[in-house]
Design a protein around this motif. Structure first.
Motif, PDB file in Angstrom:
ATOM      1  N   GLY A 168     -12.878   5.743  -6.030  1.00 34.37           N
ATOM      2  CA  GLY A 168     -12.692   4.450  -6.674  1.00 34.37           C
ATOM      3  C   GLY A 168     -11.234   4.050  -6.781  1.00 34.37           C
ATOM      4  N   THR A 169     -10.380   5.020  -7.093  1.00 34.17           N
ATOM      5  CA  THR A 169      -8.944   4.733  -7.165  1.00 34.17           C
ATOM      6  C   THR A 169      -8.412   4.236  -5.837  1.00 34.17           C
ATOM      7  OG1 THR A 169      -8.624   6.382  -8.914  1.00 34.17           O
ATOM      8  CG2 THR A 169      -6.691   5.740  -7.635  1.00 34.17           C
ATOM      9  N   MET A 170      -8.806   4.904  -4.751  1.00 29.90           N
ATOM     10  CA  MET A 170      -8.320   4.509  -3.433  1.00 29.90           C
ATOM     11  C   MET A 170      -8.897   3.162  -3.000  1.00 29.90           C
ATOM     12  SD  MET A 170      -6.253   6.931  -2.600  1.00 29.90           S
ATOM     13  CE  MET A 170      -6.041   6.877  -0.838  1.00 29.90           C
ATOM     14  N   ALA A 171     -10.158   2.912  -3.324  1.00 26.84           N
ATOM     15  CA  ALA A 171     -10.775   1.642  -2.939  1.00 26.84           C
ATOM     16  C   ALA A 171     -10.156   0.461  -3.665  1.00 26.84           C
ATOM     17  CB  ALA A 171     -12.278   1.698  -3.209  1.00 26.84           C
ATOM     18  N   ALA A 172      -9.623   0.690  -4.878  1.00 27.20           N
ATOM     19  CA  ALA A 172      -9.068  -0.410  -5.667  1.00 27.20           C
ATOM     20  C   ALA A 172      -7.648  -0.771  -5.257  1.00 27.20           C
ATOM     21  CB  ALA A 172      -9.097  -0.049  -7.153  1.00 27.20           C
ATOM     22  N   LEU A 173      -6.923   0.133  -4.598  1.00 29.88           N
ATOM     23  CA  LEU A 173      -5.520  -0.131  -4.263  1.00 29.88           C
ATOM     24  C   LEU A 173      -5.323  -1.392  -3.417  1.00 29.88           C
ATOM     25  CD1 LEU A 173      -4.162   3.472  -3.516  1.00 29.88           C
ATOM     26  CD2 LEU A 173      -3.941   2.134  -5.609  1.00 29.88           C
ATOM     27  N   PRO A 174      -6.146  -1.646  -2.387  1.00 25.88           N
ATOM     28  CA  PRO A 174      -5.903  -2.853  -1.569  1.00 25.88           C
ATOM     29  C   PRO A 174      -6.068  -4.159  -2.328  1.00 25.88           C
ATOM     30  CG  PRO A 174      -7.307  -1.284  -0.398  1.00 25.88           C
ATOM     31  CD  PRO A 174      -7.214  -0.810  -1.811  1.00 25.88           C
ATOM     32  N   LEU A 195       0.829  -1.207   0.000  1.00 26.40           N
ATOM     33  CA  LEU A 195       0.000   0.000   0.000  1.00 26.40           C
ATOM     34  C   LEU A 195       0.862   1.255   0.000  1.00 26.40           C
ATOM     35  CD1 LEU A 195      -3.022  -0.639   2.397  1.00 26.40           C
ATOM     36  CD2 LEU A 195      -3.039  -0.448  -0.089  1.00 26.40           C
ATOM     37  N   ALA A 196       1.953   1.236   0.752  1.00 26.80           N
ATOM     38  CA  ALA A 196       2.836   2.401   0.798  1.00 26.80           C
ATOM     39  C   ALA A 196       3.449   2.707  -0.568  1.00 26.80           C
ATOM     40  CB  ALA A 196       3.938   2.176   1.836  1.00 26.80           C
ATOM     41  N   LEU A 197       3.618   1.684  -1.386  1.00 32.31           N
ATOM     42  CA  LEU A 197       4.111   1.906  -2.747  1.00 32.31           C
ATOM     43  C   LEU A 197       3.100   2.663  -3.607  1.00 32.31           C
ATOM     44  CD1 LEU A 197       5.769  -1.496  -3.734  1.00 32.31           C
ATOM     45  CD2 LEU A 197       6.891   0.729  -3.676  1.00 32.31           C
ATOM     46  N   ALA A 198       1.821   2.354  -3.424  1.00 34.17           N
ATOM     47  CA  ALA A 198       0.793   2.893  -4.324  1.00 34.17           C
ATOM     48  C   ALA A 198       0.122   4.158  -3.802  1.00 34.17           C
ATOM     49  CB  ALA A 198      -0.271   1.816  -4.563  1.00 34.17           C
ATOM     50  N   LEU A 199       0.070   4.342  -2.500  1.00 31.86           N
ATOM     51  CA  LEU A 199      -0.710   5.437  -1.931  1.00 31.86           C
ATOM     52  C   LEU A 199      -0.234   6.837  -2.335  1.00 31.86           C
ATOM     53  CD1 LEU A 199      -1.616   4.259   1.680  1.00 31.86           C
ATOM     54  CD2 LEU A 199      -3.200   4.949  -0.122  1.00 31.86           C
ATOM     55  N   PRO A 200       1.067   7.125  -2.382  1.00 34.79           N
ATOM     56  CA  PRO A 200       1.467   8.497  -2.709  1.00 34.79           C
ATOM     57  C   PRO A 200       0.918   9.003  -4.039  1.00 34.79           C
ATOM     58  CG  PRO A 200       3.322   7.318  -1.770  1.00 34.79           C
ATOM     59  CD  PRO A 200       2.229   6.305  -1.977  1.00 34.79           C
ATOM     60  N   ARG A 201       0.936   8.169  -5.068  1.00 37.78           N
ATOM     61  CA  ARG A 201       0.399   8.599  -6.357  1.00 37.78           C
ATOM     62  C   ARG A 201      -1.112   8.758  -6.303  1.00 37.78           C
ATOM     63  NH1 ARG A 201       3.265   7.685 -11.691  1.00 37.78           N
ATOM     64  NH2 ARG A 201       5.457   7.846 -11.157  1.00 37.78           N
TER      65      ARG A 201
END
Length: 414
Positions: A103-109, A31-37
């Protein structure tokens, strides 16, 4: 890496006091890899909604992961739920920027949950640990933010469901994800990650079928190279060797530094890091490498085929729509600027009472919309330029149209 390393450090410190599962540590790192973007695309005021969606997405993704770890009918149910979890956020983009961000944030996990080296425990305690991992990654991802990001321009998409690009792309992603699960079950039921993860990577951030083909090809080639190199290199670091963990973060750091140079670098780094991670837990060998390569190739082929065969979004249609949006934003700025210009007498009178503001609010808003429209059009240019270099006549015409539109209208930005 400014978020990844602190998140890993925090989770490992928690493990010294509490029985934090290893999968929760890996989940926090992913998650830390994807969250900043994802956070950088948020508009002012969207952060609370986005974080709520992230928490809900985590709970749903963990539930899907628990189902997928079973070998009976529950795996099929988990695959169906996982597919809905990644496709619905794409479909929701048609309702505007707030839904897009949520939607972007919900899909990250959902992508993060695929990467778990140990079986997931089907308990409420495990779900709580995963939610804690999400909170830790989110805390570090939001700490360095000096201000709110800006999302892409746009609102609700008009038209019927067949004409909405977001709907068509959601159908494509859903079909490709289900097919990825089916192929993974056939190739290697014990390791579902490679075909499905490749499908998600190929479809990530794409806007039309040309994007999927060009970026997807780069990502698949990079993933193949990264997997081969890392699987071979795991020989010097056996299971449980801390050098394997050091290699994971070293590879991710290099991939992050090279990410803007090409899609292949990030895909290579991500898959290499996963191979090192699995090697740390004893999952290595020639047979496993062949399964990984087969899964990546199958996932890449499925992702590209879905984008071109199922309700395809034509590149030319996307380019023309964004050129039209750029022209409309430029016309709006010109009209706003002309209306907001005061007469000479009014200017003289105002000068005696107060200093004139350099830009009024409507002009500033119109300028921001023009800047967003230009940025969205620029995102299509690499794919179109690649098609032009490969000799496609239509791509040459589209590349010229993009250059002309940006040159004419973006001069207004100064």
């Amino acid at each position: 890496m400014a978020v990844v390393l602190p998140a890993f450090w925090s989770m490992m410190h928690l493990r010294t006091w509490l029985a934090v599962p290893v999968d929760a540590v890996v989940f926090a790192v992913m998650l830390a890899l994807a969250l900043p973007r994802g956070l950088a695309r948020l508009r002012p005021g969207e952060l609370p909604t986005a974080l709520t969606a992230l928490g809900a997405g985590t709970a749903a993704a963990v539930g899907c992961g628990m189902l997928l770890d079973h070998a009976d009918w529950r795996r099929a149910l988990g695959a169906a739920a996982f597919t809905a979890g990644v496709a619905i956020p794409v479909w929701a983009r048609r309702f505007g920027t707030r839904w897009r961000s949520a939607g972007t944030m919900a899909a990250l996990p959902f992508m993060a949950i695929l990467v778990h080296p140990l079986p997931l425990a089907s308990t409420w305690d495990f779900l709580a640990w995963m939610l804690l991992a999400t909170a830790v990654a989110t805390a570090w991802a939001t700490t360095p933010r000096a201000g709110e990001g800006r999302g892409a321009a746009g609102g609700a998409t008009a038209g019927g469901w067949r004409r909405a690009a977001s709907t068509r792309m959601a159908v494509q992603l859903g079909a490709a994800t289900l097919a990825g699960f089916a192929v993974a079950q056939w190739l290697d039921p014990d390791h579902l990650v490679w075909p499905v993860l490749t499908v998600l990577v190929v479809h990530s951030g794409n806007r039309n079928r040309g994007d999927v083909l060009w970026k997807g090809t780069q990502r698949v080639l990079g993933a193949l190279a990264g997997t081969v190199l890392a699987t071979v290199a795991t020989g010097w670091a056996g299971p449980g060797d801390s050098r394997g963990i050091v290699a994971v973060f070293a590879v991710l750091a290099v991939a992050s530094a090279l990410r803007d140079l090409g899609h292949a670098f990030w895909a290579a780094g991500l898959t290499a890091a996963l191979a090192f991670l699995y090697g740390y837990f004893g999952q290595t060998g020639t047979d496993l490498l062949l399964h990984r390569l087969g899964g990546i190739l199958a996932g890449g082929a499925i992702g590209v085929l879905a984008a071109w065969a199922i309700l395809p979004v034509r590149t030319s249609d996307t380019v023309r729509a964004r050129i039209g949006r750029l022209r409309a934003a430029a016309a709006e700025l010109a009209a706003t600027s002309s209306h907001s210009m005061p007469s000479a007498r009014a200017t003289s009178a105002a000068a005696n009472t107060r200093p004139a503001a350099p830009h009024d609010a409507p002009a500033a808003a119109a300028r921001a919309r023009l800047r967003d429209a230009e940025r969205e059009l620029a995102l299509l240019e690499p794919t179109v330029r690649a098609g032009a270099r490969l000799g496609f006549g239509s791509a040459r015409r589209l590349a010229d149209a993009i250059s002309e539109a940006r040159m004419i209208h973006c001069g207004q930005l100064g």
